[in-house]
Each structure stands twice: as structure tokens, then as C-alpha cells.
Design an enzyme around this catalytic site. Structure first.
Site, PDB file in Angstrom:
ATOM      1  CG  PHE A 187      -0.322   0.193   2.537  1.00 54.37           C
ATOM      2  CD1 PHE A 187      -0.227   1.459   3.112  1.00 54.37           C
ATOM      3  CD2 PHE A 187       0.176  -0.896   3.240  1.00 54.37           C
ATOM      4  CE1 PHE A 187       0.371   1.626   4.356  1.00 54.37           C
ATOM      5  CE2 PHE A 187       0.767  -0.736   4.492  1.00 54.37           C
ATOM      6  CZ  PHE A 187       0.869   0.536   5.045  1.00 54.37           C
ATOM      7  CB  CYS A 188       1.823   3.748  -1.737  1.00 54.63           C
ATOM      8  SG  CYS A 188       0.937   3.479  -3.287  1.00 54.63           S
ATOM      9  CB  THR A 189      -0.061   8.401  -0.891  1.00 51.47           C
ATOM     10  OG1 THR A 189       1.086   8.494  -0.055  1.00 51.47           O
ATOM     11  CG2 THR A 189      -1.009   9.558  -0.598  1.00 51.47           C
TER      12      THR A 189
END
Length: 250
Positions: A187-189
Site C-alpha cells: 500500500f501507498c498514498t
């Protein structure tokens, strides 16, 4: 979430991995349209696609998105939205880069096919269960930089304290034993880094790899951050970090 009447500036973020034949020509077109619509922020273009963070009057933002979607390359763009009282960018920048998110692994080409994704709702259910639907343990893998993670992350997320995304492949190789035999959700922004990350993980032979569809911002939008999220989400503008209601936190 605040109402648009109180917060009249519409902020959008979106990306698309798609082969662009002439990013430089597209740069000039998008620069002109975004400026005409009074938008500020950053648009990055490369042979592998587009990545953008923009803000401005709602009618200008929506006109620009419609302009983008008129190009078949971007017809299915679905920007993530939030609202603010003022524009959190000082100027408009439209740049052509080698990669829209730098990884330094040319073999990783999301435009040729995405890694499997998991929706925020499904990830939330897995976090409550403590395992995926096949009974495998689930690990969330934060692909962001250390200073971003310090603002907030999923409880128990793997954090390798990388300083930039191009360090991610080496970090995987150094810590691969943390991932073997588990269902991995990168996951990331907003989704762009975890999409490349998931493909890399697949390419080195790890099974049961997913990316969080839409990233943290989509998780906030669909679940209000529950369960599993602690803190805020760093964003690359003057708001600094957003809470689960997509409003600034300090």
C-alpha cells in the site's frame, strides 16, 4: 467531511500506467488546459503514463478531468477527491520524467498489466479476521518513505525505513523472509508505488501478492480508516497530512 461550501477548493490525485507515444507534446497541451482552468499542482508524464496532484475551483478541476478523459488513454481515470479552504500548491508544474514514479527497474511495466488488487472493503475484512479468505496470514507492506510513515500507517504494517522508493527492491531482498508464506498487501498514498511494488514482488517469485486498490486515500474514502489505520496520511502539498475524513491533521 467538510462541505464544499466551507471548503471550495477541490483537490484531486490520480495516475494511470499507459504507454504515451509523445509525452512532451502532451505536456504542452496539459499545461495550457490546466492553466486556463486556474489549477495548481503537479503533473508528471513519462513513457509509462501520468501521475498528477492538482487543486483549484471545482468547475476548473472537473473541466480538466473531462479534457483528460476525452483522450482514450485516460478515459477511465477516476480521481480521488478531497476539499480544502485554500489551494495547497503555490504554482502549476507539468514535467516529463523518465518514470512517473522512480523505481529504476525498467522490467517493471505496469502498463503491460497490473498486479492483482484488493479493495479497501476486502482488506478491512481481512484485518478484522486476521487472515485472508483462504486462511493465510495477511501482512500489510508500507511502500512509502520513512518520513511519510511517521505520520501514520496500518497497525503492524511492515516498515523498512526506506528513504526513497528506488530503495524498495533492495529492501525486499534483505527482508524477504518476512513475506514468505503470507498474503502480502502492498500500500501507498494513492496506489502508484504499491502497484509497481506488487509487480516486483510477483516477479521475484512471491505468491499471494496484492496491491491496495486506490491506496490509503481510497481506504479512507471507503472505510473512514477503520479498521487498522492509525494516524494521518502524508500528502505532498501544504496540507501535510490528511485524516481518515480526508481533512488536514496536524
Amino acid at each position: 467531511m467538510n462541505t464544499p461550501a466551507a471548503t471550495p477548493i477541490l483537490n484531486i490525485s490520480t495516475y494511470r500506467f499507459v504507454t504515451l507515444a509523445d509525452p512532451e507534446a502532451l505536456r504542452a497541451q496539459l499545461q495550457g488546459n490546466a492553466a486556463a482552468n486556474q489549477l495548481k499542482g503537479t503533473i508528471l508524464l513519462a513513457e509509462e503514463g501520468i501521475n498528477l496532484f492538482l487543486a483549484g475551483p471545482a468547475e476548473g478541476v472537473r473541466a480538466f478531468v473531462d479534457y483528460l478523459r476525452a483522450d482514450p488513454c485516460f478515459a477511465d481515470l477516476v480521481p480521488k477527491e478531497s476539499w480544502s479552504a485554500t489551494t495547497p500548491f503555490q504554482r502549476l508544474k507539468v514535467k516529463v520524467k523518465r518514470e512517473i514514479i522512480r523505481m529504476n527497474h525498467p522490467s517493471i511495466r505496469p502498463q503491460a498489466g497490473r498486479a492483482p488488487s484488493v479493495s479497501p472493503a476486502v482488506l478491512a475484512r481481512w484485518l478484522v479476521q486476521g487472515h485472508d479468505d483462504a486462511g493465510r496470514p495477511v501482512v500489510t507492506l508500507d511502500t512509502r518513505n520513512a518520513f511519510e510513515i511517521d505520520h501514520g500507517t496500518f497497525t503492524g504494517a511492515i516498515d523498512w525505513r526506506i528513504g526513497k522508493f528506488s530503495e524498495f527492491p533492495d529492501a525486499v531482498q534483505a527482508h524477504r523472509n518476512q513475506l514468505d508464506g503470507k498474503t502480502i498487501v502492498s500500500f501507498c498514498t494513492g496506489g502508484i508505488r504499491c502497484e509497481k511494488a506488487a509487480i516486483y514482488l510477483q516477479d521475484i517469485g512471491l505468491d499471494h501478492v496484492y496491491q491496495l486498490d486506490g491506496g490509503i486515500l481510497k481506504y479512507f474514502e471507503d472505510t473512514d480508516g477503520a479498521p487498522g489505520w492509525q494516524g494521518g496520511c502524508f500528502v505532498f502539498d501544504e496540507r501535510e497530512a490528511l485524516g481518515a475524513q480526508l481533512t488536514p491533521v496536524r
